[in-house]
Design a protein around this motif. Structure first.
Motif, short mmCIF file in Angstrom:
data_model
loop_
_atom_site.label_atom_id
_atom_site.label_comp_id
_atom_site.label_asym_id
_atom_site.label_seq_id
_atom_site.Cartn_x
_atom_site.Cartn_y
_atom_site.Cartn_z
N ARG A 42 0.65 -1.30 0.14
CA ARG A 42 0.17 -0.04 0.15
C ARG A 42 0.79 1.28 0.12
NH1 ARG A 42 -3.86 1.64 3.40
NH2 ARG A 42 -4.55 2.87 1.65
N GLY A 76 -2.09 7.17 1.76
CA GLY A 76 -3.15 7.10 2.69
C GLY A 76 -2.62 6.27 4.14
N ALA A 77 -3.65 6.62 5.02
CA ALA A 77 -3.37 6.08 6.41
C ALA A 77 -2.99 4.56 6.32
CB ALA A 77 -4.35 6.66 7.52
N HIS A 78 -2.46 3.93 7.17
CA HIS A 78 -2.33 2.73 7.41
C HIS A 78 -3.83 2.19 7.76
CE1 HIS A 78 -1.13 -1.20 9.20
NE2 HIS A 78 -1.70 -1.00 10.26
N LYS A 128 10.26 0.07 0.53
CA LYS A 128 10.24 1.49 0.38
C LYS A 128 10.55 1.82 -1.20
CE LYS A 128 12.56 5.44 2.46
NZ LYS A 128 11.36 6.08 2.81
N ARG A 165 7.50 0.22 -3.43
CA ARG A 165 6.28 0.89 -3.47
C ARG A 165 6.68 2.06 -4.24
NH1 ARG A 165 6.52 1.39 2.73
NH2 ARG A 165 4.99 -0.39 3.35
N GLU A 222 10.13 8.46 8.59
CA GLU A 222 10.26 8.13 7.15
C GLU A 222 9.24 6.89 6.85
OE1 GLU A 222 13.89 9.34 4.99
OE2 GLU A 222 13.14 7.84 3.36
N PHE A 223 9.80 5.84 7.54
CA PHE A 223 9.27 4.67 7.46
C PHE A 223 7.78 4.69 7.90
CE2 PHE A 223 13.19 2.69 6.91
CZ PHE A 223 12.99 2.04 5.68
N ASP A 233 5.72 6.24 5.15
CA ASP A 233 5.41 5.27 4.21
C ASP A 233 4.48 4.36 4.39
OD1 ASP A 233 7.20 6.20 2.47
OD2 ASP A 233 9.13 4.76 2.86
N GLU A 234 4.38 3.87 5.91
CA GLU A 234 3.35 2.96 6.17
C GLU A 234 2.02 3.35 6.55
OE1 GLU A 234 5.31 -0.11 8.75
OE2 GLU A 234 7.15 0.26 7.79
N GLY A 235 2.01 4.72 6.65
CA GLY A 235 0.69 5.47 6.74
C GLY A 235 0.38 5.46 8.30
N PHE A 236 1.42 5.52 9.17
CA PHE A 236 1.21 5.79 10.52
C PHE A 236 1.27 7.16 11.23
CE2 PHE A 236 1.62 1.16 10.80
CZ PHE A 236 0.94 0.61 11.72
N SER A 273 -1.34 9.64 12.21
CA SER A 273 -2.41 9.43 11.23
C SER A 273 -3.56 8.80 12.10
CB SER A 273 -2.20 8.24 10.28
OG SER A 273 -1.05 8.75 9.45
N ASN A 274 -4.94 8.78 11.65
CA ASN A 274 -5.96 8.35 12.26
C ASN A 274 -5.98 6.78 12.11
OD1 ASN A 274 -8.20 8.18 13.84
ND2 ASN A 274 -9.57 8.95 12.41
N VAL A 275 -5.34 5.80 12.81
CA VAL A 275 -5.25 4.58 12.49
C VAL A 275 -5.74 3.56 13.59
CG1 VAL A 275 -3.50 4.79 10.63
CG2 VAL A 275 -2.96 4.25 12.94
#
Lengths: 481, 481
Positions: free
Chosen positions: A298, A301-303, A379, A382, B58-59, B62-65, B77-79
């Motif tokens: 993915r 967007g957010a996780h 990374k 993606r 950075e990671f 990337d992972e959306g956190f 983020s809102n996860v």
């Protein structure tokens, strides 16, 4: 007679000589009791060193093909195979229903074959050029120096301990509560799904899944003799009303979903929808098999947590994960995260199927992961795949006249055509050296005849453009707007 | 809050920081929209470099956190996972017959567990100290430099081509006519046998085998719901009259034999007996599954061809081979040599089970074999195991009062006691820290209660002597002469 032997380069001469003599003995050209030329004579005859001959004779003796009489020489043992009268089985008649169905559902055997020069959009395998071989080598050499002999001997059916611990932590990092749960390492998703169905379902049981869905999953469900009921998937993803109706109508043993980068549509299920889906299935007490397919890819967007995360301490979701769809598919490593009791049964089934997954691969992969290489790889992957996805999407919009283009990323897009049969289209494209996967293989009913999946992971941008253009042209010829 | 984080050695700090922040976000301790400390602040707080923090952030992005607002900082983020009400499945009740039987027949789960300090004669795994890790590393590095990226991507279900060719030649060198036949690479013997039964047999079919026989084979036959009829095996090997009687009485779908170093008795079937066995089964048209178990280990006398060799161009023998019982069991490589038509079906079944066996392992193993390393290894292994076998046999004769000691080499001996129950004996020996495999697990009926298998491959001579003495003493206490 020995002068006929052709010595080739790139292969040890003593092995060639050994194999040559074995062959002559087995064919009866050298008979039991016959004396072989002395090592000196043979060396001269073949123009090789005497040591080479001695080495070959030594192995032949070890393997029982010759024996040595002291002071007299080397003699052929009596090992000629007495061929018995011919006995043939017509194996085709012996194959049972499972074997026949396996072959019939083996898409690779029956689909258009790739020819040199073709542009193929069939594959969704990762692009191996992105693999960092140096890091993999380091991981291998590191494991070898720490426990080389150990990982080359038998391991545990459940899997390599450090990898299991790594993956438990990994799942925790996705928000999954691992208390009371455990992991079984499998040979990829395919084995994981097959094992779960093997231990839980009986022929004739009902199973729920998305329609369309992963074609390998369809094959496995069919091989287990299950009644597959597909829930509609449209532009907005899975149709939850359809799901409820199906649940109201019949009893289901289990369900199977691909919430992240659904295969083949590429749709990502939103967190809200995951919660809703979970609660609907909870209402009807139908356990969920969650396929983590390409979740790691993915890129915007957010996780989004897997469905398994929403159940907290609940144990109703069986999560099947695999990195190998995006990294190192060749080493076939996947996992099942499930309730401990279920894991115990799955472990026994795994042991009866193939003892365990390669300990070497598990250990090396663990080392690779533990050193942060996966993060670095993903990374890069993606970035590359996002760029390709965006390019492919643009080309599809530009060249391919369609009703819908589905996919929010990943390694493929899915297209619904306007009343055009995709197999007819494939046939025409094939003549122009472009192939793709007709979408009907992803349908559990006879739907999807006007759909196709375009995998772009291993196709260059130049060829994506060229190939999509050809597909678009053929659509027009078939009367597509 | 971040000051709670414990940084451990041996693990990258950015990964630890990333995982720690993820955990806090998922637990709701860091809420959506909340601002993280700046990289500078965080670096000071944790006493790590600012780059480490930046890398972790950075990671996380990337992972959306987390997300970055330019000029404002890094925000969560809102996860957060909204846990849904508890939903538990009682998985034990969901397991089907196959799953239950797998667990029930999983000997490893139900047998005496090894404890530190015990002398164990249970294992017949090879001694990993004999593995030449340097040669294996060379093979790995060689394959990596030639085709590293390729072998880490998907391969073929049938197997890695060069390995298949190598093995075809290898079988030819044993006298087998390979015309019209082909090879499927499997995850060891276990998978090979399971696949063959999966494609050929139906529940309730009769299958013939030796009694006693390989316990894993018994498990697999039972899991396939077959009626197992065992042919007597005595000091002289298989009883061919008993075989004929059984064939006269009932119809059999298939048969299974272990002619070389039969497991568990260690008996080697003579060439004459192989021919006779072959012709009897030919008369009744019952195809043969030949288990090449430890064939490679034979260390005396003339070469004995596998049964598959006697059939010449006939196709009635399905040969299942594996080096990994004596070398590198951890990489799980075996093969099935059979009629081409049958191989095609087996290949489809293999694909539906786990796509293919690790390409990496196959490629490295091929390289290892191609360079003559197996020959060198087996030379050493034969010498070591022969010496151990002779020593074990001598100790058994000296210390263990028995009716019969069976075994002509290999990695184990098989003992028939004089009216002593071997499980009772095991219990007593276990208290004295010596364990072995009670022979009844190798019987397809309720026989073998007075037998035991003693595997010596991984036990030192000192412990063989010590252990056998203890077994002998306990036999005497139980009233053995």
């Amino acid at each position: 007679m020995f002068s006929d032997m052709k010595i080739t380069k790139n292969k040890f001469v003593y092995i060639q000589l050994k194999d040559y003599i074995k062959g002559m003995i087995l064919k009866g050209l050298l008979r039991g009791g016959e004396k072989l030329p002395s090592s000196r004579e043979m060396a001269v005859m073949l123009n090789v060193s005497r040591n080479t001959v001695l080495y070959a004779y030594e192995f032949l003796q070890d393997e029982g093909f010759v024996y040595i009489k002291k002071g007299k020489g080397t003699f052929v043992s009596n090992v000629k195979v007495d061929l018995q009268g011919k006995w043939n089985i017509n194996w085709k008649d012996e194959i049972n229903g499972y074997g026949k169905l396996s072959e019939e559902l083996d898409i690779i055997k029956h689909e258009t074959k790739w020819q040199s020069g073709m542009i193929s959009f069939k594959s969704i395998a990762p692009d191996e050029k992105l693999f960092n071989i140096e890091e993999f080598k380091k991981a291998f050499l590191n494991r070898m120096s720490i426990e080389g002999q150990k990982v080359l001997n038998y391991g545990y059916a459940q899997g390599y301990k450090s990898l299991i611990e790594y993956l438990l932590k990994y799942m925790e990092n996705k928000g999954v509560d691992i208390e009371g749960k455990d992991i079984l390492i499998t040979n990829g998703f395919t084995e994981g799904f097959d094992l779960v169905l093997s231990c839980l379902t009986n022929r004739g049981d009902n199973i729920l899944c998305e329609n369309p869905t992963h074609n390998t999953a369809i094959k496995i469900m069919k091989l287990h003799g299950l009644n597959i009921k597909g829930v509609q998937v449209g532009k907005e993803g899975i149709n939850l009303n359809d799901l409820k109706e199906k649940l109201e109508r019949e009893k289901f043993k289990i369900s199977y979903f691909i919430p992240s980068y659904h295969n083949p549509t590429g749709i990502v299920m939103s967190p809200e929808k995951r919660v809703e889906l979970y609660n609907i299935l909870k209402n009807y007490n139908v356990p969920i098999i969650e396929d983590g397919f390409n979740e790691e890819l993915r890129y915007s967007g957010a996780h989004v947590s897997p469905i398994a995360a929403f159940s907290g301490k609940g144990n109703s979701v069986v999560y099947i994960g695999s990195f190998s769809k995006i990294l190192f598919p060749g080493i076939r490593i996947g996992w099942i995260l499930s309730d401990k009791i279920l894991t115990g049964y799955l472990e026994s089934a795994k042991r009866s199927r193939n003892i365990h997954t390669s300990s070497l691969d598990q250990a090396v992969f663990y080392d690779y992961l533990e050193n942060g290489n996966f993060d670095k790889y993903i990374k890069k992957a993606r970035r590359v795949y996002r760029e390709k996805y965006e390019f492919a999407l643009e080309c599809a919009r530009q060249y391919i006249s369609s009703r819908e283009i589905l996919g929010e990323g990943g390694l493929h897009i899915f297209i619904k055509l306007k009343n055009i049969n995709s197999r007819e289209l494939l046939q025409r494209c094939c003549e122009r050296m472009v192939i793709f996967t007709p979408g009907d293989v992803f349908y559990v009913d006879d739907g999807g005849k006007d759909t196709l999946r375009l995998g772009f992971s291993r196709v260059s941008k130049k060829n994506i453009k060229k190939g999509f253009k050809i597909i678009g042209e053929e659509i027009k010829k078939l009367g597509g707007a």
